[in-house]
Motif scaffolding. Structure first.
Motif, PDB file in Angstrom:
ATOM      1  N   ALA A 374     -34.371   2.915 -14.392  1.00  0.00           N
ATOM      2  CA  ALA A 374     -33.673   1.850 -15.109  1.00  0.00           C
ATOM      3  C   ALA A 374     -32.424   2.408 -15.765  1.00  0.00           C
ATOM      4  N   VAL A 375     -31.545   1.491 -16.168  1.00  0.00           N
ATOM      5  CA  VAL A 375     -30.321   1.858 -16.880  1.00  0.00           C
ATOM      6  C   VAL A 375     -29.999   0.743 -17.855  1.00  0.00           C
ATOM      7  N   THR A 376     -29.416   1.108 -19.005  1.00  0.00           N
ATOM      8  CA  THR A 376     -29.011   0.094 -19.978  1.00  0.00           C
ATOM      9  C   THR A 376     -27.622   0.400 -20.513  1.00  0.00           C
ATOM     10  N   ASP A 377     -26.920  -0.656 -20.906  1.00  0.00           N
ATOM     11  CA  ASP A 377     -25.645  -0.504 -21.601  1.00  0.00           C
ATOM     12  C   ASP A 377     -25.797  -0.778 -23.089  1.00  0.00           C
ATOM     13  N   GLY A 378     -27.053  -0.889 -23.546  1.00  0.00           N
ATOM     14  CA  GLY A 378     -27.327  -1.182 -24.945  1.00  0.00           C
ATOM     15  C   GLY A 378     -27.657  -2.630 -25.194  1.00  0.00           C
ATOM     16  N   ILE A 383     -33.740  -2.754 -14.226  1.00  0.00           N
ATOM     17  CA  ILE A 383     -34.854  -1.934 -13.752  1.00  0.00           C
ATOM     18  C   ILE A 383     -34.908  -2.022 -12.233  1.00  0.00           C
ATOM     19  N   PHE A 384     -34.973  -0.876 -11.577  1.00  0.00           N
ATOM     20  CA  PHE A 384     -34.959  -0.824 -10.118  1.00  0.00           C
ATOM     21  C   PHE A 384     -36.383  -0.827  -9.564  1.00  0.00           C
ATOM     22  N   PRO A 385     -36.569  -1.309  -8.342  1.00  0.00           N
ATOM     23  CA  PRO A 385     -37.905  -1.279  -7.736  1.00  0.00           C
ATOM     24  C   PRO A 385     -38.464   0.147  -7.710  1.00  0.00           C
ATOM     25  N   HIS A 386     -39.693   0.291  -8.135  1.00  0.00           N
ATOM     26  CA  HIS A 386     -40.361   1.593  -8.137  1.00  0.00           C
ATOM     27  C   HIS A 386     -41.846   1.374  -8.395  1.00  0.00           C
ATOM     28  N   THR A 387     -42.635   2.377  -8.183  1.00  0.00           N
ATOM     29  CA  THR A 387     -44.039   2.296  -8.584  1.00  0.00           C
ATOM     30  C   THR A 387     -44.163   2.864  -9.988  1.00  0.00           C
ATOM     31  N   GLU A 441     -25.255  -1.504 -11.985  1.00  0.00           N
ATOM     32  CA  GLU A 441     -25.394  -0.815 -10.692  1.00  0.00           C
ATOM     33  C   GLU A 441     -24.342   0.292 -10.564  1.00  0.00           C
ATOM     34  N   ALA A 442     -23.131   0.012 -11.013  1.00  0.00           N
ATOM     35  CA  ALA A 442     -22.076   1.028 -10.957  1.00  0.00           C
ATOM     36  C   ALA A 442     -22.417   2.214 -11.865  1.00  0.00           C
ATOM     37  N   MET A 443     -22.970   1.922 -13.039  1.00  0.00           N
ATOM     38  CA  MET A 443     -23.401   3.001 -13.930  1.00  0.00           C
ATOM     39  C   MET A 443     -24.492   3.831 -13.265  1.00  0.00           C
ATOM     40  N   ALA A 444     -25.429   3.153 -12.605  1.00  0.00           N
ATOM     41  CA  ALA A 444     -26.518   3.854 -11.923  1.00  0.00           C
ATOM     42  C   ALA A 444     -25.988   4.744 -10.808  1.00  0.00           C
ATOM     43  N   GLU A 445     -24.976   4.269 -10.093  1.00  0.00           N
ATOM     44  CA  GLU A 445     -24.397   5.078  -9.023  1.00  0.00           C
ATOM     45  C   GLU A 445     -23.777   6.366  -9.572  1.00  0.00           C
ATOM     46  N   GLU A 449     -25.025  10.173  -8.497  1.00  0.00           N
ATOM     47  CA  GLU A 449     -24.123  11.207  -8.006  1.00  0.00           C
ATOM     48  C   GLU A 449     -24.212  12.465  -8.868  1.00  0.00           C
ATOM     49  N   ASP A 450     -24.332  12.264 -10.157  1.00  0.00           N
ATOM     50  CA  ASP A 450     -24.354  13.377 -11.098  1.00  0.00           C
ATOM     51  C   ASP A 450     -25.718  14.068 -11.147  1.00  0.00           C
ATOM     52  N   LEU A 451     -26.785  13.271 -11.293  1.00  0.00           N
ATOM     53  CA  LEU A 451     -28.121  13.800 -11.567  1.00  0.00           C
ATOM     54  C   LEU A 451     -29.096  13.652 -10.404  1.00  0.00           C
ATOM     55  N   GLY A 452     -28.735  12.831  -9.415  1.00  0.00           N
ATOM     56  CA  GLY A 452     -29.634  12.588  -8.298  1.00  0.00           C
ATOM     57  C   GLY A 452     -30.594  11.445  -8.575  1.00  0.00           C
TER      58      GLY A 452
END
Length: 470
Positions: A374-378, A383-387, A441-445, A449-452
């Protein structure tokens, strides 16, 4: 009180200086009290029922309470790695909660808060739980700390715990084992007393104490001082003793005249392990718990007090994380940051209530080995699909025995939550805000790229190896 401080107080009384601009002494001390599995709702000020936390509540009245502070990750070892290095744990290749079989730990190339502060002459101590590797090269005294007294991993990694079979739990002084299977009823008191002794020894000099209480992680233990004192059973007793510990530290600082030049932070490594029922804490209504990227797993209680600098009775609703402590301390101590990339930001603008301050504009929820969940801007959280682990739909356990959970529950569709209106993450608004989804989504990308990201098969460009022993 120093002559400089007397002069500053005179200037304040004449209206010549703002109180927030005045250093209390010629240096600032730092104390971080880090709980294990204490939930967002476990303080009196966040709704605890059946016991009282007068010292933590007093900190909230006399300092700042953060409502949006996140642990670095929703599990013990990784969370501690993040706090102490100012990095997302996956940046330094640390994940999970390693036990006695682990061959990995913090790399000697990383810098901890202690390493950073040592450059400015700080005396540094770690008491309690470590969990950044139990082999000698990974222990605190080899990573900037002058003293260490505690356990190397979680207190449930112990032969008598019902969920697993482990060797005797070691109690370590420096980098040598001094006892096996120590009396856990004395942990909270013993680590508190060592903290008070360290303050006493170093009260004339700058110091940093990292007090990482093993409680209230199961199995729960409490001293006779607090046994049977709460209306919430053993869990309430344990929290009351932790609150006593904090009270002892604050009282010591005041007695020694150190409260005006000491920043004290109280927080937790992740949310509560809620399938333990009456031996677990409260998320305060947040969704899920420990081991998940939902809010109940990663949003943690946080109190900060620094007399004369942090205004009294302030509630901070801005985004922040435990990975921000290192750069904040470095800024205050005027210590150089590590030469390598870190992820934390300086929170001092928030502590001084600067107008419009918003130092952290994003946060990435990583879990398992390296999954960006997941990612938040505050404001919004994608939240992305995952188990994921889920506690929902299962009866919790009782009296130290865990209830059932689904460890790999599938989330098949993305979710978007407006955390301003829905902190419980119940109403998916993914279809209503396409522009917000695109932004996140752009933040997640950028993060991938940075952390994998294991979920999308990405390898990060800026990930460093952890330490290893043969």
């Amino acid at each position: 009180m120093t002559n400089l401080n007397r002069l500053n107080k005179i200037c304040i009384s004449l209206g010549l200086l703002s109180p927030l601009a005045v250093p209390a002494q010629d240096h600032t001390n730092f104390i971080v009290v880090f709980m294990d599995d204490m939930g967002y709702g476990d303080l009196g000020v966040t709704g605890a029922i059946g016991y009282e936390t007068p010292n933590m509540d007093k900190m909230a009245r006399e300092g700042m309470r953060f409502t949006r502070l996140y642990a670095a990750q929703a599990v013990s070892g990784a969370s501690r790695a993040g706090l102490l290095t100012g990095c997302y744990p996956n940046r330094i290749s640390l994940s999970g909660a390693p036990d006695h079989n682990a061959k990995t730990g913090i790399s000697d190339r990383e810098e901890t808060i202690a390493d950073v502060l040592k450059k400015k002459g700080y005396a540094c101590a770690a008491f309690g739980k470590w969990h950044l590797g139990h082999h000698k090269p990974f222990l605190p005294v080899h990573h900037g700390f002058d003293e260490y007294f505690g356990i190397p991993y979680s207190n449930d990694m112990w032969p008598n715990h019902p969920t697993g079979s482990y060797p005797p739990l070691p109690l370590i002084e420096g980098d040598e084992t001094v006892a096996l299977d120590p009396d856990q009823t004395q942990f909270t008191t013993a680590f508190t007393e060592r903290t008070l002794e360290f303050i006493d020894k170093n009260k004339e000099n700058p110091f940093f104490v990292y007090l990482a209480h093993p409680m209230p992680h199961v199995p729960l233990f409490v001293s006779d001082k607090f046994k049977g004192k709460s209306k919430q059973g053993l869990y309430g007793d344990v929290i009351m003793e932790i609150d006593w510990s904090i009270g002892q530290i604050l009282e010591k600082l005041e007695k020694e005249g150190l409260d005006e030049n000491t920043l004290v932070i109280v927080t937790s490594d992740n949310g509560p392990w809620i399938n333990y029922g009456n031996h677990a804490g409260s998320t305060g209504g947040l969704r899920e718990g420990k081991g998940t990227s939902f809010e109940g797993g990663q949003r943690v209680p946080c109190l900060m007090q620094w007399k004369g600098v942090i205004p009294e009775g302030v509630i901070c609703n801005q985004l922040a994380s435990t990975i921000d402590f290192l750069p904040t301390f470095a800024h205050i101590a005027e210590a150089p940051l590590p030469n390598h990339l870190i992820d934390g930001v300086n929170l001092m603008p928030l502590l001084q209530q600067e107008e419009g301050a918003n130092p952290r504009t994003s946060f990435y929820y990583y879990y398992r080995k390296n999954s960006l969940e997941a990612v938040t801007d505050g404001s919004f959280k994608l939240i992305f699909p995952h188990t994921h682990r889920t506690y929902e739909g299962f009866a919790p356990g009782m009296d130290g025995m865990p209830g059932q959970v689904a460890e790999y529950h599938p989330l098949e569709e993305p979710l978007l939550f407006d955390l301003r209106r829905d902190p419980g993450e119940r109403y998916n608004v993914y279809g209503q805000y396409p522009e917000i989804v695109a932004k996140l989504e752009a933040m997640a990308e950028n993060a991938r790229e940075d952390l994998g990201d294991d979920l999308t098969g990405r390898t990060g460009k800026n990930v460093r190896p952890c330490g290893r022993v043969d």
